[in-house]
Scaffold this active site. Structure first.
Site, PDB file in Angstrom:
ATOM      1  N   CYS A 114       0.815  -1.224   0.000  1.00  0.00           N
ATOM      2  CA  CYS A 114       0.000   0.000   0.000  1.00  0.00           C
ATOM      3  C   CYS A 114       0.845   1.269   0.000  1.00  0.00           C
ATOM      4  O   CYS A 114       0.352   2.347  -0.311  1.00  0.00           O
ATOM      5  CB  CYS A 114      -0.944   0.007   1.197  1.00  0.00           C
ATOM      6  SG  CYS A 114      -2.098  -1.363   1.162  1.00  0.00           S
ATOM      7  N   HIS A 250      -3.557   7.449   2.479  1.00  0.00           N
ATOM      8  CA  HIS A 250      -3.913   6.102   2.022  1.00  0.00           C
ATOM      9  C   HIS A 250      -5.312   5.770   2.527  1.00  0.00           C
ATOM     10  O   HIS A 250      -5.666   6.082   3.659  1.00  0.00           O
ATOM     11  CB  HIS A 250      -2.893   5.099   2.558  1.00  0.00           C
ATOM     12  CG  HIS A 250      -3.235   3.678   2.232  1.00  0.00           C
ATOM     13  ND1 HIS A 250      -3.652   3.289   0.982  1.00  0.00           N
ATOM     14  CD2 HIS A 250      -3.255   2.556   3.007  1.00  0.00           C
ATOM     15  CE1 HIS A 250      -3.896   1.996   0.998  1.00  0.00           C
ATOM     16  NE2 HIS A 250      -3.672   1.525   2.205  1.00  0.00           N
ATOM     17  N   ASN A 280     -10.096  -0.104  -0.126  1.00  0.00           N
ATOM     18  CA  ASN A 280      -8.638   0.003  -0.114  1.00  0.00           C
ATOM     19  C   ASN A 280      -8.095  -0.540  -1.436  1.00  0.00           C
ATOM     20  O   ASN A 280      -8.165  -1.738  -1.690  1.00  0.00           O
ATOM     21  CB  ASN A 280      -8.103  -0.803   1.071  1.00  0.00           C
ATOM     22  CG  ASN A 280      -6.592  -0.703   1.230  1.00  0.00           C
ATOM     23  OD1 ASN A 280      -5.890  -0.271   0.317  1.00  0.00           O
ATOM     24  ND2 ASN A 280      -6.099  -1.120   2.378  1.00  0.00           N
TER      25      ASN A 280
HETATM   26  O1  UT7 Z   1      -3.734  -0.970   3.617  1.00  0.00           O
HETATM   27  C1  UT7 Z   1      -2.817  -1.565   4.469  1.00  0.00           C
HETATM   28  C2  UT7 Z   1      -3.011  -1.090   5.839  1.00  0.00           C
HETATM   29  N1  UT7 Z   1      -4.186  -1.697   6.396  1.00  0.00           N
HETATM   30  C3  UT7 Z   1      -4.804  -1.101   7.389  1.00  0.00           C
HETATM   31  O2  UT7 Z   1      -4.422  -0.036   7.792  1.00  0.00           O
HETATM   32  C4  UT7 Z   1      -5.949  -1.835   8.024  1.00  0.00           C
HETATM   33  C5  UT7 Z   1      -5.866  -1.677   9.505  1.00  0.00           C
HETATM   34  N2  UT7 Z   1      -6.870  -2.416  10.221  1.00  0.00           N
HETATM   35  C6  UT7 Z   1      -8.195  -2.129  10.164  1.00  0.00           C
HETATM   36  O3  UT7 Z   1      -8.617  -1.284   9.426  1.00  0.00           O
HETATM   37  C7  UT7 Z   1      -9.115  -2.859  11.116  1.00  0.00           C
HETATM   38  O4  UT7 Z   1      -8.353  -3.574  12.056  1.00  0.00           O
HETATM   39  C8  UT7 Z   1     -10.108  -3.831  10.431  1.00  0.00           C
HETATM   40  C9  UT7 Z   1     -11.145  -3.033   9.637  1.00  0.00           C
HETATM   41  C10 UT7 Z   1      -9.343  -4.743   9.507  1.00  0.00           C
HETATM   42  C11 UT7 Z   1     -10.848  -4.663  11.465  1.00  0.00           C
HETATM   43  O5  UT7 Z   1     -11.489  -3.838  12.395  1.00  0.00           O
HETATM   44  P1  UT7 Z   1     -11.379  -4.162  13.958  1.00  0.00           P
HETATM   45  O6  UT7 Z   1     -12.188  -3.168  14.637  1.00  0.00           O
HETATM   46  O7  UT7 Z   1      -9.910  -4.200  14.274  1.00  0.00           O
HETATM   47  O8  UT7 Z   1     -12.082  -5.567  14.072  1.00  0.00           O
HETATM   48  P2  UT7 Z   1     -11.502  -6.987  14.511  1.00  0.00           P
HETATM   49  O9  UT7 Z   1     -10.658  -7.559  13.416  1.00  0.00           O
HETATM   50  O10 UT7 Z   1     -10.885  -6.877  15.854  1.00  0.00           O
HETATM   51  O11 UT7 Z   1     -12.827  -7.816  14.624  1.00  0.00           O
HETATM   52  C12 UT7 Z   1     -13.849  -7.444  15.559  1.00  0.00           C
HETATM   53  C13 UT7 Z   1     -15.003  -8.402  15.408  1.00  0.00           C
HETATM   54  C14 UT7 Z   1     -14.589  -9.861  15.502  1.00  0.00           C
HETATM   55  O12 UT7 Z   1     -15.623 -10.560  16.185  1.00  0.00           O
HETATM   56  P3  UT7 Z   1     -15.459 -10.967  17.715  1.00  0.00           P
HETATM   57  O13 UT7 Z   1     -14.218 -11.805  17.771  1.00  0.00           O
HETATM   58  O14 UT7 Z   1     -15.316  -9.667  18.445  1.00  0.00           O
HETATM   59  O15 UT7 Z   1     -16.720 -11.706  17.990  1.00  0.00           O
HETATM   60  C15 UT7 Z   1     -14.557 -10.305  14.063  1.00  0.00           C
HETATM   61  O16 UT7 Z   1     -14.816 -11.677  13.926  1.00  0.00           O
HETATM   62  O17 UT7 Z   1     -15.624  -8.228  14.123  1.00  0.00           O
HETATM   63  C16 UT7 Z   1     -15.700  -9.503  13.469  1.00  0.00           C
HETATM   64  N3  UT7 Z   1     -15.534  -9.299  12.036  1.00  0.00           N
HETATM   65  C17 UT7 Z   1     -16.569  -9.119  11.207  1.00  0.00           C
HETATM   66  N4  UT7 Z   1     -17.898  -9.079  11.392  1.00  0.00           N
HETATM   67  C18 UT7 Z   1     -18.676  -8.861  10.331  1.00  0.00           C
HETATM   68  C19 UT7 Z   1     -14.378  -9.235  11.336  1.00  0.00           C
HETATM   69  N5  UT7 Z   1     -14.656  -9.008  10.039  1.00  0.00           N
HETATM   70  C20 UT7 Z   1     -16.002  -8.934   9.935  1.00  0.00           C
HETATM   71  C21 UT7 Z   1     -16.880  -8.714   8.851  1.00  0.00           C
HETATM   72  N6  UT7 Z   1     -18.198  -8.673   9.088  1.00  0.00           N
HETATM   73  N7  UT7 Z   1     -16.424  -8.505   7.589  1.00  0.00           N
END
Ligand code: UT7
Length: 323
Positions: A114, A250, A280
């Site tokens: 990225c 980004h 993204n």
């Molecule tokens: O471009 C390169 C750089 N990339 C970035 O900068 C991305 C950085 N990271 C992020 O943007 C975020 O961490 C994400 C958007 C990827 C994820 O958000 P988060 O708030 O960190 O969520 P998480 O991964 O901790 O997941 C929270 C919950 C989980 O459920 P439990 O374990 O709390 O029950 C996941 O299973 O959300 C669940 N989850 C989803 N639910 C519905 C994860 N993906 C999904 C989904 N739909 N697509």
């Protein structure tokens, strides 16, 4: 006076097909509400078969040349940032060279995920400052839809396809000497390679390669590293937060973008946001956002624009440009 590079034109290309969160949620265990709340994404574009990295890169590059009032004869170098090249070789940059009818110079692909566009801009600016080239196309073009793991809802909802490009040229005596690429700063920390990666490659047997991300960890590093990169860029130029007219970040997550805007004290309408519509697009995200905001007249000649990105590697960086 030392040679500087002028960002003379911008262009972008998005695939025709738009996929909404609602459409994705028919095949992936997710919801429009979750995606919007956690990322700000409402939709993304997915490439059709013919919309390859080189095809989209060519379209974006042609638009950047037209915007700059330049032609194929002005292009000495083509640097194409991508993690999804069409072939191991030749470089997608050289497919673009052929498609544009560029008969001179050289080109290569650059892999920095990225952060690829910022890296490519830095290299092109260096080539111009060194007097090695006078005109350079800098392209980010990606088809992440081809490397997503559709069983992993934590990543497959986050990405889209597209291309963006800029044309850089050496400044002439006729240019306002405040214009140009003021600085670029690029960084990497290879020890963090396993928090965001693709688990395969053309050279690996039986491994087509899918994107893997430990989102929370990447999020944490993104907020810290990008804030540092922005301060570094301002300090290097003796500038303050209030000097920045536009932040073109980004486009990974609206929460990261908002945090950066707040850190800089910039009102929301001075931060270019496309993540809601493009998701993204990795190396394409910054030049696509720049092309949109230049194209609709928000970013004007003379404006001071701060670009930043972070991605797999980890690799990150910033560029400060006066349009
Ligand atoms: O471009 C390169 C750089 N990339 C970035 O900068 C991305 C950085 N990271 C992020 O943007 C975020 O961490 C994400 C958007 C990827 C994820 O958000 P988060 O708030 O960190 O969520 P998480 O991964 O901790 O997941 C929270 C919950 C989980 O459920 P439990 O374990 O709390 O029950 C996941 O299973 O959300 C669940 N989850 C989803 N639910 C519905 C994860 N993906 C999904 C989904 N739909 N697509």
């Amino acid at each position: 006076m030392p040679i500087r590079s002028i960002l003379a034109g911008c262009g972008g290309y998005l695939p025709e097909r738009i996929v909404t969160n609602e459409e994705l949620s028919r095949t992936v265990d997710t919801s429009d509400a979750w995606i919007q709340e956690r990322t700000g994404i409402r939709q993304r574009h997915f490439a059709a078969k013919h919309e390859t990295t080189a095809f989209m890169g060519t379209a974006a590059a042609a638009a950047a040349l037209a915007d700059a009032g330049a032609t194929a004869a002005d292009v000495d170098a083509i640097i194409l940032a991508t993690s999804t090249p069409d072939q191991a070789f030749p470089a997608s940059a050289l497919r673009v060279q052929a498609a544009l009818g560029v008969k001179q110079g050289f080109g290569f692909d650059l892999s920095a995920a990225c952060a690829g566009f910022i890296y490519a801009l830095s290299v092109a600016d260096g080539l111009i400052r060194a007097g090695q080239v006078r005109g350079a196309l800098v392209i980010g073009s990606e088809v992440y839809s081809r490397i997503l793991n559709w069983q992993d809802r934590g990543t497959c909802v986050l990405f889209g396809d597209g291309a963006g490009a800029v044309f850089l040229r050496a400044a002439t005596a006729a240019d306002d000497d405040r214009r140009g690429v003021l600085s670029t700063h690029i960084h990497a920390q290879g020890t963090l390679g396993d928090i965001l990666y693709v688990d395969g490659a053309v050279g690996q047997p039986d491994k087509p390669g899918h994107l893997v991300m430990h989102g929370r960890e990447v999020f944490r590093h993104a907020v810290t590293r990008l804030a540092e990169a922005v301060e570094e860029a301002l300090a290097a130029n003796g500038l303050r937060h209030t000097d920045i007219d536009w932040l073109v970040p980004h486009q990974a997550n609206s929460r990261i973008i908002e945090a950066m805007g707040r850190k800089l004290g910039l009102p929301a309408d001075r931060v270019v946001v496309t993540v809601d519509r493009h998701a993204n697009t990795s190396a394409a995200s910054v030049p696509l956002a720049l092309a949109e905001a230049r194209g609709d007249g928000r970013i004007k000649p003379g404006d001071l624009v701060l670009l930043e990105a972070l991605g797999g590697g980890l690799a990150w960086g910033s560029a400060l440009v006066r349009l």
